[in-house]
Design an enzyme around this catalytic site. Structure first.
Site, mmCIF file in Angstrom:
data_model
loop_
_atom_site.group_PDB
_atom_site.id
_atom_site.type_symbol
_atom_site.label_atom_id
_atom_site.label_comp_id
_atom_site.label_asym_id
_atom_site.label_seq_id
_atom_site.Cartn_x
_atom_site.Cartn_y
_atom_site.Cartn_z
ATOM 1 N N ASP A 49 0.874 -1.162 0.000
ATOM 2 C CA ASP A 49 0.000 0.000 0.000
ATOM 3 C C ASP A 49 0.922 1.226 0.000
ATOM 4 O OD1 ASP A 49 -2.260 1.672 0.546
ATOM 5 O OD2 ASP A 49 -1.538 1.776 2.605
ATOM 6 N N ASP A 51 -0.182 5.172 0.820
ATOM 7 C CA ASP A 51 -0.429 6.146 1.882
ATOM 8 C C ASP A 51 -0.530 5.433 3.231
ATOM 9 O OD1 ASP A 51 -1.133 9.042 2.351
ATOM 10 O OD2 ASP A 51 -2.765 8.033 3.395
ATOM 11 N N ASP A 269 -1.495 -0.551 5.882
ATOM 12 C CA ASP A 269 -1.766 0.080 7.184
ATOM 13 C C ASP A 269 -3.248 0.022 7.514
ATOM 14 O OD1 ASP A 269 -2.392 1.991 5.079
ATOM 15 O OD2 ASP A 269 -2.749 3.409 6.704
HETATM 16 C C1 LIG Z 1 -8.595 10.058 -2.037
HETATM 17 C C2 LIG Z 1 -7.819 8.928 -1.451
HETATM 18 N N1 LIG Z 1 -8.235 7.689 -1.640
HETATM 19 C C3 LIG Z 1 -7.569 6.636 -1.140
HETATM 20 C C4 LIG Z 1 -6.428 6.805 -0.395
HETATM 21 C C5 LIG Z 1 -5.739 5.590 0.156
HETATM 22 O O1 LIG Z 1 -4.554 5.357 -0.497
HETATM 23 P P1 LIG Z 1 -3.678 4.035 -0.145
HETATM 24 O O2 LIG Z 1 -4.403 2.870 -0.700
HETATM 25 O O3 LIG Z 1 -2.372 4.331 -0.818
HETATM 26 O O4 LIG Z 1 -3.579 3.992 1.352
HETATM 27 C C6 LIG Z 1 -5.961 8.111 -0.179
HETATM 28 C C7 LIG Z 1 -4.763 8.350 0.571
HETATM 29 O O5 LIG Z 1 -4.197 9.429 0.590
HETATM 30 C C8 LIG Z 1 -6.667 9.202 -0.721
HETATM 31 O O6 LIG Z 1 -6.261 10.469 -0.548
#
Ligand SMILES: Cc1ncc(COP(=O)(O)O)c(C=O)c1O
Length: 568
Positions: A49, A51, A269
């Site tokens: 992942d 974020d 996470d």
């Molecule tokens: C609009 C949006 N969707 C989904 C996510 C989740 O991203 P990830 O799958 O990288 O945790 C984020 C994280 O910043 C986001 O801003």
């Protein structure tokens, strides 16, 4: 005094990461070096992942780049899988590079890209897509020549009845795609629900992340899941979700890549997206505690008997991504040793161990001695000083090790007839063998150092000086304990201790004559470093004259040392 006193290290160190135990998740950080190696070797593909694992907003999470780039350097296949639909493939790639990740285009999987791919395969090419989403989605649809509309502002400019009277729906909509849309509005919901009334119109969502904590603020950022829910409620239909935890991602990845699920690791996470995806696809799962879910969440789920909650429990967890394995490029090479003087190299390694959170007692060393006839014994001592003049520890000279390392000084005394009788009354047999081997192992660093050589007793004034710096309780302990002799009970021993505490309450405790410092004068010092692929490094430093006698092919070191590599 001592060449390099390390007394500052031995009392104040505490282990500052207390990691609670859990029933069904294993904490990576508490695995032994061997365990971490086995874990590291148990996968050859990694899905991570982004974020909350690699970055938070625009800031890299410390350690993440080293870990991810390290995976690649070690020939692991890596895919960066994000539910974030607000960036196009190209924008993500730019972000990866700016933050220092060695990501390639085909390794980045975002939901805007996945949604476009899904629609390319499933949408009637004569139809277009109504998008509740960001310009990034538009960009990905354009890249695959899929017609679309809807991105951008669409606010209610009139009353609702007037809006309803004037609304015109496009005739050729074949799909409604919902992603993150900062312009979500009543008209957009209205249009989406109306298009979806036709059951032939595909309903696709990028992801269903409900919300995100905004670190350090107490604020909650609504995620795409809340937007999708709004459309779902008014449309009365469930969408096909392309993002995590949908296994659609795996279908896409396995189209072009050979992936063995049993040798794949999913890192995330958030458990209801990242970890659940891993579980659904048969991957190993690792939760890092730098983002959405906490250990408390996982502990609660582990105790539940609800299978849906149990499914969220990861196989492994770690506080954060950090290099707990050794990169293939991080090997001990003869040409780039940090020093070619073994004492300096020891000092550099020792400093690193002392600064490591998970090394509690960097100076704990296993000391091996033997009787004259070769019967060995080993125990831990604390290394108190090191350097050119020797590697020093203190002990009771009448203990088993003390008797075994009985030094030359005692032997001379032994020649004196008067002392002979006295000496024999303490030590019934001659056990001396004044050589020793000392081994230090720092599990957290996967490093070990072995020192071998003759033992010498240090100058008594030095022993007294050091004894005087010890806590009073330890000083009294040295008087109470006739080390290695049989005692009748703990109680009698404690009583003796109490008695001496009273006796010395106001007095300086003198060093007992049998409490002495010894130093090993190294003949060899071996530096061992574990390697993930088990091709461990062993570099041995030896005094040049000894190596020459044995005709070992060696490299020149400093200060009369040479060094060579041993097979692991
Ligand atoms: C609009 C949006 N969707 C989904 C996510 C989740 O991203 P990830 O799958 O990288 O945790 C984020 C994280 O910043 C986001 O801003």
């Amino acid at each position: 005094m001592f060449a390099k006193s390390i007394s500052s290290f031995f009392f104040a160190r505490t282990l500052n990461t207390t990691v609670p135990k859990m029933m069904s998740s294993t904490c990576i950080e508490t695995l032994s070096a061997e365990g971490r190696r086995d874990f590291y070797n148990s996968f050859d593909t990694v899905l991570t992942d982004c974020d909350g694992v690699l970055w938070l907003l625009n800031n890299t999470i410390q350690g993440a780049t080293e870990v991810m780039n390290g995976f690649k350097a070690n020939n692991k296949k890596v895919f960066f899988v994000t539910n974030n639909s607000t960036k196009s493939h190209t924008q993500f790639l730019e972000k990866f590079h700016t933050l220092g990740f060695n990501a390639l285009a085909n390794e980045v999987v975002s939901t805007s890209f996945l949604a476009a791919k899904y629609l390319k395969a499933n949408l009637d090419p004569s139809k277009q897509v109504y998008v509740v989403g960001s310009p990034a989605i538009a960009c990905e649809l354009d890249a695959l020549n899929i017609r679309h509309f809807g991105v951008g502002e669409d606010y209610l400019k009139t009353s609702v009845p007037t809006f309803v009277e004037n609304i015109k729906l496009e005739p050729d909509v074949g799909a409604v795609l919902v992603g993150f849309d900062e312009h979500l509005s009543y008209p957009k919901l209205f249009r989406a629900a109306s298009y979806l009334k036709d059951q032939n119109v595909l309903f696709v969502a990028t992801n269903t992340d409900e919300s995100f904590p905004v670190a350090g603020t107490g604020l909650v950022m609504p995620g795409t899941g809340s937007l999708v829910c709004a459309v779902q409620t008014c449309a009365g239909r469930e969408p096909f979700v392309v993002g995590k935890p949908s296994s659609y991602i795996c279908n896409v990845l396995t189209e072009t890549n050979k992936i063995d699920p049993s040798r794949t690791l999913m890192i995330g996470d958030r458990c209801n997206t990242d970890i659940l995806l891993g579980k659904r696809c048969g991957f190993k799962t690792l939760l890092v505690l730098t983002g959405v879910n906490s250990l408390k969440d996982v502990e609660e789920w582990s105790k539940s008997d609800n299978p849906k909650l149990l499914e969220l429990v990861p196989d492994y967890y770690a506080q954060k991504l950090r290099v707990s394995y050794r990169d293939k490029s991080d090997v001990l090479l003869e040409d780039n040793l940090e020093s070619k003087n073994p004492h300096q190299l020891f000092s550099i390694w020792f400093k690193k161990a002392s600064e490591h959170d998970n090394v509690r007692q960097p100076n704990a060393a296993c000391l091996a001695t033997a009787t004259k006839s070769g019967i060995p014994s080993a125990r831990f001592v604390l290394l108190k000083a090191f350097g050119e003049s020797g590697y020093t520890f203190f002990t009771n000279s009448e203990s088993r090790k003390g008797r075994e390392i009985l030094t030359l000084e005692f032997n001379l005394v032994f020649l004196n007839r008067v002392f002979l009788l006295k000496f024999l009354s303490i030590i019934p047999t001659m056990e001396e063998n004044p050589v020793a081997a000392m081994t230090i192992y720092w599990d957290a660093l996967d490093r070990s150092i072995r020192i071998e050589g003759a033992v010498e007793k240090i100058d008594e004034t030095e022993s007294t000086e050091y004894f005087d710096t010890r806590p009073k309780s330890s000083q009294i302990g040295a008087h109470v304990s006739r080390q290695s002799t049989v005692i009748s009970s703990r109680e009698s021993f404690s009583k003796q201790n109490e008695k001496l505490e009273v006796e010395f309450a106001e007095k300086r405790v003198p060093r007992p004559s049998y409490w002495n410092g010894y130093k090993i004068i190294p003949k060899t010092i071996e530096f061992w470093q574990g390697q993930s692929d088990r091709l461990h490094d062993r570099i041995v430093f030896e005094r040049a004259e000894h190596a020459a006698e044995k005709q070992i092919a060696s490299h020149a070191g400093e200060n009369g040392w040479v060094f060579y590599r041993l097979s692991p």
